[in-house]
Design a protein around this motif. Structure first.
Motif, mmCIF file in Angstrom:
data_model
loop_
_atom_site.group_PDB
_atom_site.id
_atom_site.type_symbol
_atom_site.label_atom_id
_atom_site.label_comp_id
_atom_site.label_asym_id
_atom_site.label_seq_id
_atom_site.Cartn_x
_atom_site.Cartn_y
_atom_site.Cartn_z
ATOM 1 N N ASP A 128 0.874 -1.181 0.000
ATOM 2 C CA ASP A 128 0.000 0.000 0.000
ATOM 3 C C ASP A 128 0.907 1.226 0.000
ATOM 4 N N TYR A 163 -11.415 -5.493 1.443
ATOM 5 C CA TYR A 163 -10.850 -4.787 2.606
ATOM 6 C C TYR A 163 -11.480 -5.218 3.933
ATOM 7 N N GLY A 164 -10.829 -4.767 5.024
ATOM 8 C CA GLY A 164 -11.486 -4.756 6.326
ATOM 9 C C GLY A 164 -12.363 -3.508 6.353
ATOM 10 N N GLU A 183 -13.768 -8.373 8.127
ATOM 11 C CA GLU A 183 -12.768 -8.617 7.076
ATOM 12 C C GLU A 183 -13.452 -9.072 5.794
ATOM 13 N N LYS A 184 -13.231 -8.340 4.736
ATOM 14 C CA LYS A 184 -13.725 -8.655 3.394
ATOM 15 C C LYS A 184 -15.195 -9.086 3.361
ATOM 16 N N ILE A 196 -10.089 -0.295 5.608
ATOM 17 C CA ILE A 196 -8.746 -0.235 6.221
ATOM 18 C C ILE A 196 -7.699 -0.319 5.118
ATOM 19 N N VAL A 197 -6.681 0.549 5.188
ATOM 20 C CA VAL A 197 -5.505 0.374 4.320
ATOM 21 C C VAL A 197 -4.311 0.026 5.217
ATOM 22 N N GLY A 198 -3.206 -0.365 4.611
ATOM 23 C CA GLY A 198 -2.133 -1.019 5.359
ATOM 24 C C GLY A 198 -1.275 -0.164 6.264
ATOM 25 N N TYR A 200 -1.173 0.666 10.536
ATOM 26 C CA TYR A 200 -1.794 0.415 11.844
ATOM 27 C C TYR A 200 -0.875 0.911 12.955
ATOM 28 N N LYS A 218 -10.246 -16.680 4.142
ATOM 29 C CA LYS A 218 -9.155 -17.311 3.384
ATOM 30 C C LYS A 218 -8.349 -18.305 4.246
ATOM 31 N N GLN A 222 -6.424 -13.427 10.711
ATOM 32 C CA GLN A 222 -6.716 -12.072 10.239
ATOM 33 C C GLN A 222 -6.501 -11.042 11.350
ATOM 34 N N THR A 224 -7.687 -8.154 11.324
ATOM 35 C CA THR A 224 -9.012 -7.530 11.512
ATOM 36 C C THR A 224 -9.816 -8.252 12.595
ATOM 37 N N ARG A 245 -3.628 6.825 -1.571
ATOM 38 C CA ARG A 245 -3.110 5.464 -1.445
ATOM 39 C C ARG A 245 -3.228 4.714 -2.788
HETATM 40 C C1 G1P Z 1 -5.229 -6.712 4.288
HETATM 41 C C2 G1P Z 1 -6.169 -6.622 5.492
HETATM 42 C C3 G1P Z 1 -7.415 -5.824 5.131
HETATM 43 C C4 G1P Z 1 -7.019 -4.454 4.614
HETATM 44 C C5 G1P Z 1 -6.048 -4.590 3.436
HETATM 45 C C6 G1P Z 1 -5.516 -3.214 3.010
HETATM 46 O O1 G1P Z 1 -5.836 -7.480 3.282
HETATM 47 O O2 G1P Z 1 -6.508 -7.942 5.885
HETATM 48 O O3 G1P Z 1 -8.229 -5.677 6.268
HETATM 49 O O4 G1P Z 1 -8.166 -3.733 4.232
HETATM 50 O O5 G1P Z 1 -4.914 -5.405 3.792
HETATM 51 O O6 G1P Z 1 -4.621 -3.289 1.985
HETATM 52 P P1 G1P Z 1 -5.009 -8.086 2.025
HETATM 53 O O7 G1P Z 1 -4.948 -6.995 0.999
HETATM 54 O O8 G1P Z 1 -3.662 -8.473 2.526
HETATM 55 O O9 G1P Z 1 -5.819 -9.260 1.552
#
Ligand code: G1P
Length: 281
Positions: A128, A163-164, A183-184, A196-198, A200, A218, A222, A224, A245
Motif C-alpha cells: 500500500d 478490505y477490512g 474482514e472482506k 482499512i488500508v495497510g 496500523y 481465506k 486475520q 481484523t 493510497r
Molecule cells: C489486508 C487486510 C485488510 C485491509 C487490506 C488493506 O488485506 O486484511 O483488512 O483492508 O490489507 O490493503 P489483504 O490486501 O492483505 O488481503
C-alpha cells in the motif's frame, strides 16, 4: 464500551513491523523470484517508500517479517537503506524474523512478538504505497492516544470485499470510532465503505489475542479479527489520513503509482504527455 487508555500527549512509537512474507500472486511470474516489495515505482522499490515513511515518523527499529525467497530485501537494507542520510546506525536497528508459511497478516504480526515486547508499535504494508506531504504513519502517530488504530479511506461500494470494513459508532473530522470491523464482507453485508488500508498502530495486548485466534477469511489469521475482538477493551479508531493510497499489490495500482510519481517529475511528465499524444485513436 470504548476505552481510551491514554488521553494526554501523543505516545512515542519506536518500532515498526513490515510484513513482507506475502506471495504476491497477482504479479506472477515475476514474484516467483523477486519479492513484490522489491517491485519499483521508478528507481525505488516499494519497501524503500515504506521505510522512508517510518523513518520520517521518527521510528528507530525496523522489523521485517520475511520468508523464503525474500533475501533481496535484506540485501537492499544493507546496501541502500542503512546508507540513507537520515539513518543513524547508532540509534536505529534492523531485525528480520521468518514467517515459515504465509498464514495471513495477523500471523505475520504475531511472528514479531518477541521483538516488540510491551509497547505500542506500527505496522506498514509496503504494497500500500501512500503519497503524502510528509509521512502517513507519522500523521497517525501524532493523533495516537492508546487505542488500536488503522488508516481508513472511502472505497466504492463494489470494492468493499477487498478490505477490512469498519462500522461507525462516531465520526469526527479526522477519525471514526468503530463499533465493529469485518474482514472482506460481501457488498450486501458491508456496514459502510470505510476501508482499512495497510497502516496500523497497535497495542501490544494484541499479541495474546492473535495467539488464540482461529483462522478467518481465506483460512488465514486475520488482523481484523483481532481488532474486532479488542473493541470492548481497547477501542478501535479509523484514521482518515491525508494523501493518496495506491494498491501496489495489483498491476493497476502499481501502474497508477508509477504514473502519479512520474507526473510530479518534469522530464517524466513530458514523456507521459508525448506518449499519449502519439497513441493512435
Ligand atoms: C489486508 C487486510 C485488510 C485491509 C487490506 C488493506 O488485506 O486484511 O483488512 O483492508 O490489507 O490493503 P489483504 O490486501 O492483505 O488481503
Amino acid at each position: 464500551m470504548v476505552v481510551f487508555m491514554h488521553m494526554e500527549a501523543p505516545m512515542k512509537i519506536r518500532k515498526v513491523i513490515f510484513p513482507v512474507g506475502g506471495l504476491g500472486t497477482r504479479f506472477y511470474p515475476i514474484t516467483k523470484v523477486i519479492p513484490k516489495e522489491m517491485l519499483g515505482i521508478l528507481d525505488k522499490p516499494l519497501i524503500q517508500y515504506a521505510f522512508e515513511e517510518a523513518l520520517g515518523a521518527g521510528i528507530k527499529q525496523f522489523i521485517f517479517v520475511t520468508r523464503h525467497g525474500k533475501t533481496s530485501i535484506e540485501d537492499y537494507c544493507d546496501h541502500v537503506l542503512t546508507h540513507m542520510e537520515r539513518f543513524d546506525s547508532s540509534k536505529c536497528s534492523f531485525c528480520y524474523v521468518r514467517q515459515g508459511e504465509p498464514r495471513g497478516l495477523g500471523h505475520a504480526v504475531l511472528c514479531a512478538r518477541h521483538l516488540v515486547d510491551n509497547e505500542p508499535f506500527a505496522v506498514i504494508s509496503a504494497d500500500d504505497y501512500i503519497s503524502h506531504s510528509s509521512s502517513c504513519i507519522g500523521e497517525m502517530i501524532k493523533h495516537y492516544h492508546g487505542s488500536n488504530m488503522a488508516a481508513i479511506m472511502n472505497v466504492p461500494k463494489k470494492d468493499v470485499s477487498k478490505y477490512g470494513i469498519m462500522d461507525v459508532e462516531k465520526e469526527n473530522d479526522k477519525t471514526i470510532i468503530a463499533r465493529s470491523v469485518d474482514e472482506k464482507p460481501s457488498v450486501e453485508k458491508a456496514k459502510s465503505t470505510h476501508a482499512i488500508v495497510g497502516r496500523y498502530i497497535l497495542t501490544h495486548e494484541i499479541f495474546d489475542v492473535l495467539k488464540n485466534l482461529k483462522p478467518g477469511v481465506k483460512n488465514e489469521i486475520q488482523l481484523t479479527d483481532a481488532l474486532l475482538q479488542m473493541i470492548p477493551t481497547h477501542g478501535l479508531v479509523g484514521f482518515k489520513f491525508e494523501g493518496k493510497r495506491f494498491d501496489c499489490g495489483s498491476q493497476e495500482g502499481l501502474l497508477e503509482a508509477i504514473l502519479h510519481v512520474s507526473s510530479n517529475d518534469k522530464k517524466l511528465a513530458g514523456v507521459i504527455k508525448k506518449f499519449y499524444e502519439n497513441i493512435p485513436p
